[in-house]
Design a protein around this motif. Structure first.
Motif, PDB file in Angstrom:
ATOM      1  N   ILE A 162       0.831  -1.202   0.000  1.00  0.00           N
ATOM      2  CA  ILE A 162       0.000   0.000   0.000  1.00  0.00           C
ATOM      3  C   ILE A 162       0.867   1.254   0.000  1.00  0.00           C
ATOM      4  CG2 ILE A 162      -1.668   1.335   1.347  1.00  0.00           C
ATOM      5  CD1 ILE A 162      -2.803  -1.372   2.338  1.00  0.00           C
ATOM      6  N   CYS A 163       1.909   1.265   0.826  1.00  0.00           N
ATOM      7  CA  CYS A 163       2.795   2.434   0.900  1.00  0.00           C
ATOM      8  C   CYS A 163       3.525   2.678  -0.418  1.00  0.00           C
ATOM      9  CB  CYS A 163       3.807   2.252   2.031  1.00  0.00           C
ATOM     10  SG  CYS A 163       3.082   2.268   3.683  1.00  0.00           S
ATOM     11  N   ALA A 164       3.939   1.591  -1.076  1.00  0.00           N
ATOM     12  CA  ALA A 164       4.697   1.727  -2.320  1.00  0.00           C
ATOM     13  C   ALA A 164       3.845   2.188  -3.492  1.00  0.00           C
ATOM     14  CB  ALA A 164       5.358   0.393  -2.669  1.00  0.00           C
ATOM     15  N   SER A 165       2.535   2.092  -3.365  1.00  0.00           N
ATOM     16  CA  SER A 165       1.653   2.425  -4.493  1.00  0.00           C
ATOM     17  C   SER A 165       1.687   3.906  -4.865  1.00  0.00           C
ATOM     18  CB  SER A 165       0.212   2.003  -4.173  1.00  0.00           C
ATOM     19  OG  SER A 165      -0.288   2.738  -3.060  1.00  0.00           O
ATOM     20  N   SER A 166       2.122   4.757  -3.953  1.00  0.00           N
ATOM     21  CA  SER A 166       2.127   6.201  -4.232  1.00  0.00           C
ATOM     22  C   SER A 166       3.430   6.671  -4.861  1.00  0.00           C
ATOM     23  CB  SER A 166       1.871   6.979  -2.935  1.00  0.00           C
ATOM     24  OG  SER A 166       2.867   6.679  -1.969  1.00  0.00           O
ATOM     25  N   TRP A 167       4.409   5.786  -4.976  1.00  0.00           N
ATOM     26  CA  TRP A 167       5.697   6.176  -5.569  1.00  0.00           C
ATOM     27  C   TRP A 167       5.698   5.932  -7.068  1.00  0.00           C
ATOM     28  CZ3 TRP A 167       8.971   2.893  -1.644  1.00  0.00           C
ATOM     29  CH2 TRP A 167       8.785   3.416  -0.354  1.00  0.00           C
ATOM     30  N   VAL A 168       6.435   6.759  -7.783  1.00  0.00           N
ATOM     31  CA  VAL A 168       6.677   6.574  -9.213  1.00  0.00           C
ATOM     32  C   VAL A 168       8.181   6.659  -9.436  1.00  0.00           C
ATOM     33  CG1 VAL A 168       6.303   7.451 -11.536  1.00  0.00           C
ATOM     34  CG2 VAL A 168       4.442   7.531  -9.869  1.00  0.00           C
ATOM     35  N   ILE A 169       8.764   5.591  -9.999  1.00  0.00           N
ATOM     36  CA  ILE A 169      10.207   5.492 -10.149  1.00  0.00           C
ATOM     37  C   ILE A 169      10.558   5.351 -11.629  1.00  0.00           C
ATOM     38  CG2 ILE A 169      12.266   4.168  -9.491  1.00  0.00           C
ATOM     39  CD1 ILE A 169      10.602   3.156  -7.073  1.00  0.00           C
ATOM     40  N   PRO A 170      11.391   6.230 -12.175  1.00  0.00           N
ATOM     41  CA  PRO A 170      11.824   6.082 -13.582  1.00  0.00           C
ATOM     42  C   PRO A 170      12.914   5.012 -13.707  1.00  0.00           C
ATOM     43  CG  PRO A 170      12.782   8.057 -12.607  1.00  0.00           C
ATOM     44  CD  PRO A 170      11.893   7.469 -11.566  1.00  0.00           C
ATOM     45  N   ILE A 171      12.700   4.055 -14.624  1.00  0.00           N
ATOM     46  CA  ILE A 171      13.665   2.975 -14.858  1.00  0.00           C
ATOM     47  C   ILE A 171      13.833   2.789 -16.366  1.00  0.00           C
ATOM     48  CG2 ILE A 171      14.179   0.535 -14.512  1.00  0.00           C
ATOM     49  CD1 ILE A 171      12.539   0.577 -12.001  1.00  0.00           C
ATOM     50  N   PHE A 172      15.043   3.024 -16.861  1.00  0.00           N
ATOM     51  CA  PHE A 172      15.370   2.826 -18.279  1.00  0.00           C
ATOM     52  C   PHE A 172      14.378   3.532 -19.215  1.00  0.00           C
ATOM     53  CE2 PHE A 172      16.973  -1.079 -16.159  1.00  0.00           C
ATOM     54  CZ  PHE A 172      18.335  -0.828 -16.327  1.00  0.00           C
ATOM     55  N   GLY A 173      13.997   4.730 -18.854  1.00  0.00           N
ATOM     56  CA  GLY A 173      13.096   5.497 -19.698  1.00  0.00           C
ATOM     57  C   GLY A 173      11.622   5.194 -19.490  1.00  0.00           C
ATOM     58  N   TYR A 174      11.294   4.261 -18.583  1.00  0.00           N
ATOM     59  CA  TYR A 174       9.903   3.922 -18.275  1.00  0.00           C
ATOM     60  C   TYR A 174       9.561   4.421 -16.875  1.00  0.00           C
ATOM     61  CZ  TYR A 174      10.350   0.666 -22.204  1.00  0.00           C
ATOM     62  OH  TYR A 174      10.566   0.108 -23.434  1.00  0.00           O
ATOM     63  N   GLU A 175       8.300   4.758 -16.693  1.00  0.00           N
ATOM     64  CA  GLU A 175       7.826   5.135 -15.359  1.00  0.00           C
ATOM     65  C   GLU A 175       7.116   3.937 -14.739  1.00  0.00           C
ATOM     66  OE1 GLU A 175       5.405   8.625 -15.610  1.00  0.00           O
ATOM     67  OE2 GLU A 175       7.148   9.949 -15.506  1.00  0.00           O
ATOM     68  N   VAL A 176       7.595   3.519 -13.580  1.00  0.00           N
ATOM     69  CA  VAL A 176       7.050   2.350 -12.892  1.00  0.00           C
ATOM     70  C   VAL A 176       6.643   2.767 -11.482  1.00  0.00           C
ATOM     71  CG1 VAL A 176       7.427  -0.067 -12.283  1.00  0.00           C
ATOM     72  CG2 VAL A 176       8.726   0.952 -14.169  1.00  0.00           C
ATOM     73  N   SER A 177       5.461   2.371 -11.069  1.00  0.00           N
ATOM     74  CA  SER A 177       5.043   2.676  -9.710  1.00  0.00           C
ATOM     75  C   SER A 177       5.816   1.794  -8.734  1.00  0.00           C
ATOM     76  CB  SER A 177       3.538   2.449  -9.543  1.00  0.00           C
ATOM     77  OG  SER A 177       3.239   1.070  -9.492  1.00  0.00           O
ATOM     78  N   GLY A 178       5.973   2.287  -7.518  1.00  0.00           N
ATOM     79  CA  GLY A 178       6.661   1.512  -6.495  1.00  0.00           C
ATOM     80  C   GLY A 178       5.967   0.198  -6.202  1.00  0.00           C
ATOM     81  N   ALA A 179       4.621   0.203  -6.316  1.00  0.00           N
ATOM     82  CA  ALA A 179       3.867  -1.031  -6.091  1.00  0.00           C
ATOM     83  C   ALA A 179       4.211  -2.088  -7.132  1.00  0.00           C
ATOM     84  CB  ALA A 179       2.364  -0.741  -6.108  1.00  0.00           C
ATOM     85  N   GLY A 180       4.438  -1.648  -8.373  1.00  0.00           N
ATOM     86  CA  GLY A 180       4.797  -2.592  -9.436  1.00  0.00           C
ATOM     87  C   GLY A 180       6.147  -3.238  -9.183  1.00  0.00           C
ATOM     88  N   ILE A 181       7.122  -2.421  -8.755  1.00  0.00           N
ATOM     89  CA  ILE A 181       8.449  -2.959  -8.458  1.00  0.00           C
ATOM     90  C   ILE A 181       8.395  -3.895  -7.262  1.00  0.00           C
ATOM     91  CG2 ILE A 181      10.791  -2.346  -7.735  1.00  0.00           C
ATOM     92  CD1 ILE A 181      10.423   0.274  -9.275  1.00  0.00           C
TER      93      ILE A 181
END
Length: 202
Positions: A39-58
């Motif tokens: 739940i906490c990670a769902s609010s993060w957005v992390i750029p990886i190799f030119g893609y935007e990935v939410s913290g929940a996805g990682i």
């Protein structure tokens, strides 16, 4: 509102795990902590190799692949194969929606959730196995769909709140069906036991 279904269901699962599961259950604390981190990670957005990935996805991807690494080899290969099938179905659904959205006669989240749930039931008999391949196939589908859209320079957030709503609904549907199966098995055993006792008395 995107994400509302995800938050509502995950908090419901956390309440059930924290207050209703037996304290002797070893997975109770781990599951509660995992849900809170998810739940906490769902609010993060992390750029990886030119893609935007939410913290929940990682977080979800790392958790699922860690679980796969702890499986037996044949079971792991079968689970990965099943998740690959769900991934293809997931991406095909999004591509159909992108090029021909007219056929979406029901809410998209519900249609996609029902599709991946039906496939998971066809591929797995174990209740936890169904949820596992459903989650792994869906998150892999998000990455593949983002890769396809990047060819056309379309922006796409991997594991957005829309995705989280879909997997929350799908997990709920699988949980409800597993509960129905458990009740059916319980009453069948109870009924058979009563029949045996009647035969002994007669």
């Amino acid at each position: 509102m995107e994400g509302l279904t995800f938050y509502w269901l995950t908090w419901s699962f956390w309440i059930i795990a924290t207050f209703f599961m037996k304290k002797e259950n070893k997975t109770r604390l781990k599951f509660s902590i995992w849900l809170l981190l998810f739940i906490c990670a769902s609010s993060w957005v992390i750029p990886i190799f030119g893609y935007e990935v939410s913290g929940a996805g990682i977080f979800l991807s790392c958790s699922l692949f860690y679980a796969a690494a702890r499986m037996e080899r044949l079971k792991m290969l079968y689970s990965l194969l099943c998740s690959f099938i769900i991934m293809l179905a997931y991406v095909c659904f999004y591509l159909f929606e992108l090029f021909d959205p007219v056929w979406l006669i029901f809410p998209r989240n519900w249609m996609l959730a029902v599709i991946v749930v039906c496939i998971s039931f066809l591929l797995q008999r174990n209740s936890w196995g169904r949820i596992y391949i459903l989650l792994l196939g869906s998150i892999q589908g998000e990455f593949l769909y983002a890769l396809i859209l990047s060819k056309y320079s379309f922006p796409f957030l991997i594991a957005s709140f829309t995705f989280l709503d879909v997997i929350a609904l799908a997990t709920l549907l699988v949980t409800i069906w597993n509960g129905i199966e458990y009740l059916a098995t319980f009453y069948e055993r109870h009924f058979n036991q009563l029949e045996r006792e009647k035969q002994k008395l007669s």
